[in-house]
Design a protein around this motif. Structure first.
Motif, PDB file in Angstrom:
ATOM      1  N   LEU A   1       0.909  -1.196   0.027  1.00 30.10           N
ATOM      2  CA  LEU A   1      -0.013   0.135   0.059  1.00 30.10           C
ATOM      3  C   LEU A   1       0.806   1.172  -0.001  1.00 30.10           C
ATOM      4  CD1 LEU A   1      -2.907   1.528   0.462  1.00 30.10           C
ATOM      5  CD2 LEU A   1      -2.315   1.273   2.852  1.00 30.10           C
ATOM      6  N   GLY A   2       0.724   2.080  -1.158  1.00 28.91           N
ATOM      7  CA  GLY A   2       1.497   3.492  -1.094  1.00 28.91           C
ATOM      8  C   GLY A   2       0.992   4.443  -0.424  1.00 28.91           C
ATOM      9  N   ALA A   3       1.951   5.364  -0.042  1.00 28.73           N
ATOM     10  CA  ALA A   3       1.409   6.626   0.445  1.00 28.73           C
ATOM     11  C   ALA A   3       0.366   7.299  -0.389  1.00 28.73           C
ATOM     12  CB  ALA A   3       2.463   7.510   0.755  1.00 28.73           C
ATOM     13  N   ASP A   4       0.136   6.857  -1.566  1.00 32.33           N
ATOM     14  CA  ASP A   4      -0.886   7.853  -2.289  1.00 32.33           C
ATOM     15  C   ASP A   4      -2.228   7.103  -2.198  1.00 32.33           C
ATOM     16  OD1 ASP A   4      -0.157   5.439  -3.521  1.00 32.33           O
ATOM     17  OD2 ASP A   4       0.211   6.506  -5.648  1.00 32.33           O
ATOM     18  N   GLY A   5      -2.274   5.885  -1.352  1.00 33.71           N
ATOM     19  CA  GLY A   5      -3.708   5.333  -1.318  1.00 33.71           C
ATOM     20  C   GLY A   5      -3.898   4.278  -2.129  1.00 33.71           C
ATOM     21  N   ASN A   6      -2.820   3.839  -3.114  1.00 33.16           N
ATOM     22  CA  ASN A   6      -3.141   2.892  -4.376  1.00 33.16           C
ATOM     23  C   ASN A   6      -2.294   1.665  -3.651  1.00 33.16           C
ATOM     24  OD1 ASN A   6      -4.626   4.428  -5.924  1.00 33.16           O
ATOM     25  ND2 ASN A   6      -2.795   5.726  -6.292  1.00 33.16           N
ATOM     26  N   ILE A   7      -2.601   0.595  -4.367  1.00 34.25           N
ATOM     27  CA  ILE A   7      -1.846  -0.716  -4.136  1.00 34.25           C
ATOM     28  C   ILE A   7      -0.796  -0.583  -5.314  1.00 34.25           C
ATOM     29  CG2 ILE A   7      -2.033  -3.130  -4.340  1.00 34.25           C
ATOM     30  CD1 ILE A   7      -2.928  -2.124  -1.663  1.00 34.25           C
ATOM     31  N   TRP A   8       0.468  -0.944  -4.885  1.00 34.80           N
ATOM     32  CA  TRP A   8       1.564  -1.228  -5.956  1.00 34.80           C
ATOM     33  C   TRP A   8       1.854  -2.656  -5.986  1.00 34.80           C
ATOM     34  CZ3 TRP A   8       3.884   2.857  -8.651  1.00 34.80           C
ATOM     35  CH2 TRP A   8       3.555   4.151  -8.641  1.00 34.80           C
ATOM     36  N   PHE A   9       2.339  -3.195  -7.198  1.00 35.54           N
ATOM     37  CA  PHE A   9       2.781  -4.444  -7.376  1.00 35.54           C
ATOM     38  C   PHE A   9       3.861  -4.830  -8.163  1.00 35.54           C
ATOM     39  CE2 PHE A   9      -0.869  -3.742 -10.208  1.00 35.54           C
ATOM     40  CZ  PHE A   9      -0.385  -4.442 -11.445  1.00 35.54           C
ATOM     41  N   GLY A  10       4.564  -5.805  -7.942  1.00 35.04           N
ATOM     42  CA  GLY A  10       5.612  -6.082  -9.071  1.00 35.04           C
ATOM     43  C   GLY A  10       5.184  -7.087  -9.989  1.00 35.04           C
ATOM     44  N   MET A  11       5.383  -6.976 -11.186  1.00 39.45           N
ATOM     45  CA  MET A  11       5.293  -8.161 -12.244  1.00 39.45           C
ATOM     46  C   MET A  11       6.898  -8.892 -12.383  1.00 39.45           C
ATOM     47  SD  MET A  11       2.786  -5.973 -14.749  1.00 39.45           S
ATOM     48  CE  MET A  11       3.077  -4.477 -14.177  1.00 39.45           C
ATOM     49  N   PHE A  12       6.813  -9.908 -11.879  1.00 40.39           N
ATOM     50  CA  PHE A  12       8.221 -10.466 -11.957  1.00 40.39           C
ATOM     51  C   PHE A  12       8.769 -10.979 -13.488  1.00 40.39           C
ATOM     52  CE2 PHE A  12      10.853 -14.637 -11.375  1.00 40.39           C
ATOM     53  CZ  PHE A  12      11.884 -14.017 -10.586  1.00 40.39           C
ATOM     54  N   ALA A  13       7.620 -11.729 -13.975  1.00 42.25           N
ATOM     55  CA  ALA A  13       7.974 -12.099 -15.505  1.00 42.25           C
ATOM     56  C   ALA A  13       7.871 -10.779 -16.597  1.00 42.25           C
ATOM     57  CB  ALA A  13       7.285 -13.059 -15.875  1.00 42.25           C
ATOM     58  N   GLY A  14       6.946  -9.784 -15.902  1.00 39.09           N
ATOM     59  CA  GLY A  14       6.781  -8.688 -16.928  1.00 39.09           C
ATOM     60  C   GLY A  14       7.840  -7.385 -16.819  1.00 39.09           C
ATOM     61  N   GLY A  15       8.735  -7.467 -15.874  1.00 39.26           N
ATOM     62  CA  GLY A  15       9.808  -6.612 -15.627  1.00 39.26           C
ATOM     63  C   GLY A  15       9.136  -5.233 -15.419  1.00 39.26           C
ATOM     64  N   LYS A  16       7.849  -5.024 -14.754  1.00 40.79           N
ATOM     65  CA  LYS A  16       7.245  -3.899 -14.522  1.00 40.79           C
ATOM     66  C   LYS A  16       6.760  -3.732 -13.188  1.00 40.79           C
ATOM     67  CE  LYS A  16       5.387  -3.767 -19.465  1.00 40.79           C
ATOM     68  NZ  LYS A  16       4.249  -3.784 -20.041  1.00 40.79           N
TER      69      LYS A  16
END
Length: 351
Positions: free
Chosen positions: A140-155
């Motif tokens: 959970l970011g300070a901006d109120g959004n959920i952030w996530f990593g894409m292991f195979a997508g590189g994003k």
């Protein structure tokens, strides 16, 4: 009841919470140390594969069942277990975290979706635009959004409470973002497993990368420590098709300065990392938990005495997924995927 000697006394494994102190949120001036009690709650369905855990504001426990394709919920004393099946088979829910909207959010590693579950158990899923991206860690970011990593997508991805997804490409191709954490600086920090770097992304999507001192160090799970720095584990051996030379705990300051601390045990690999109720850094490693002091001193102790070598701790948490120690419980929860249990290490007032 089984016991093993430890540096603070005795490790006691308890089935159920009858002999453990009630869970509560740790006060700002409260100082805790572990009392050596590991309390275990076996899950009723074999092979559920509990993976990661998050605590709701009311102290309710939520966890992913990667093999069972479910989201579980139970009370801190082990009662009231409810398991919610995901709408699509073989989604492999991986990481779960509390959202700013009061719902729990989770990644579907093989389903290529972000999921949301309400306190009532209502599930919504949001497809990720990049196909087969293998979403893993979320924060959970300070901006109120959920952030996530894409292991195979590189994003790195961002999903709003309404389910709108935006993607940001990492400058290093094939970096394998493995884990994320909200930083004390308002940014999101992440590990690049394949590139041996620690990355930082601003709410606007600007990315900076900090190389680790050694190649193939395999940075994995990451968290913000009570000191405001980012702490992470470095995997050892082979995982996801890559040989790594880790077996360390790392610390990255907000200006990108890296320090590494060698884990004393030679075998196995560290998996997850979190701030404990005592505000020290803790990690899971096979059938052991490790504690890291501010100066990098590491002590490990066994868990899962009843499961023996089958115990494997993952999904470590004491509460908040944001900057600690904002919301920490007096219990360090962890999942035992091999033993099919959800467990915690209990803490008491420091003497």
């Amino acid at each position: 009841m089984l016991s093993r000697s430890w540096w603070l006394g005795t490790i006691v494994t308890i089935a159920g919470a009858g002999n453990a102190a009630e869970q509560h949120w740790v006060g700002a001036n409260e100082r805790l140390q572990t009392d050596g009690k590991v309390v275990e709650f076996p899950l009723p369905s074999p092979g559920s594969g509990p993976t990661t855990i998050a605590l709701a504001p009311d102290g309710t426990l939520w966890f992913t069942e990667s093999s069972g394709n479910r989201i579980g919920r139970m009370n801190p004393d082990g009662s009231g277990l409810v398991e919610h099946a995901l709408p699509n088979p073989d989604s492999s829910p991986r990481i779960i975290a509390l959202g700013a909207d009061g719902n729990m959010w989770f990644s579907e590693h093989t389903g290529n979706r972000m999921g949301r579950i309400t306190p009532r158990g209502e599930i919504a899923e949001f497809p990720i635009p990049t196909p087969n991206s293998q979403p893993r860690a979320i924060a959970l970011g300070a901006d109120g959004n959920i952030w996530f990593g894409m292991f195979a997508g590189g994003k790195i991805g961002r999903v709003t409470p309404a389910g709108v997804i935006t993607e940001f490409a990492i400058p290093t191709p094939g970096s394998g973002p493995r884990a994320l954490a909200a930083g004390s600086d308002g940014n999101i920090w992440f590990s690049e497993y394949r590139a041996s770097k620690i990355g930082r992304i601003t709410p606007a999507g600007a990315i900076t990368e900090f190389p680790l001192p050694r190649p193939n160090s395999g940075p994995g799970d990451i968290t913000t420590g009570a000191d405001g720095s980012l702490w992470f584990v470095e995997l050892a051996g082979g995982a996801d098709g890559q040989q790594t030379d880790g077996n360390r705990v790392g610390r990255c300051t907000l200006d990108g300065k890296i320090t590494e601390f060698q884990i004393p045990s030679a075998g196995g690999s560290p998996t997850n990392i979190a701030v404990g109720p005592d505000r020290n850094i803790w990690y899971t490693k096979g059938a052991a938990l490790g504690r890291v002091m501010a100066d990098g001193t590491i002590v490990e102790f066994p868990i899962g005495a009843g499961a023996g070598a089958r115990a494997r701790g993952v999904g470590l948490t004491a509460g908040s997924d944001r900057q600690p120690p904002a919301r920490l419980a007096n219990r360090l929860w962890f999942a035992d995927g091999a033993g099919n249990k959800v467990s915690y290490l209990s803490f008491e007032a420091a003497r």
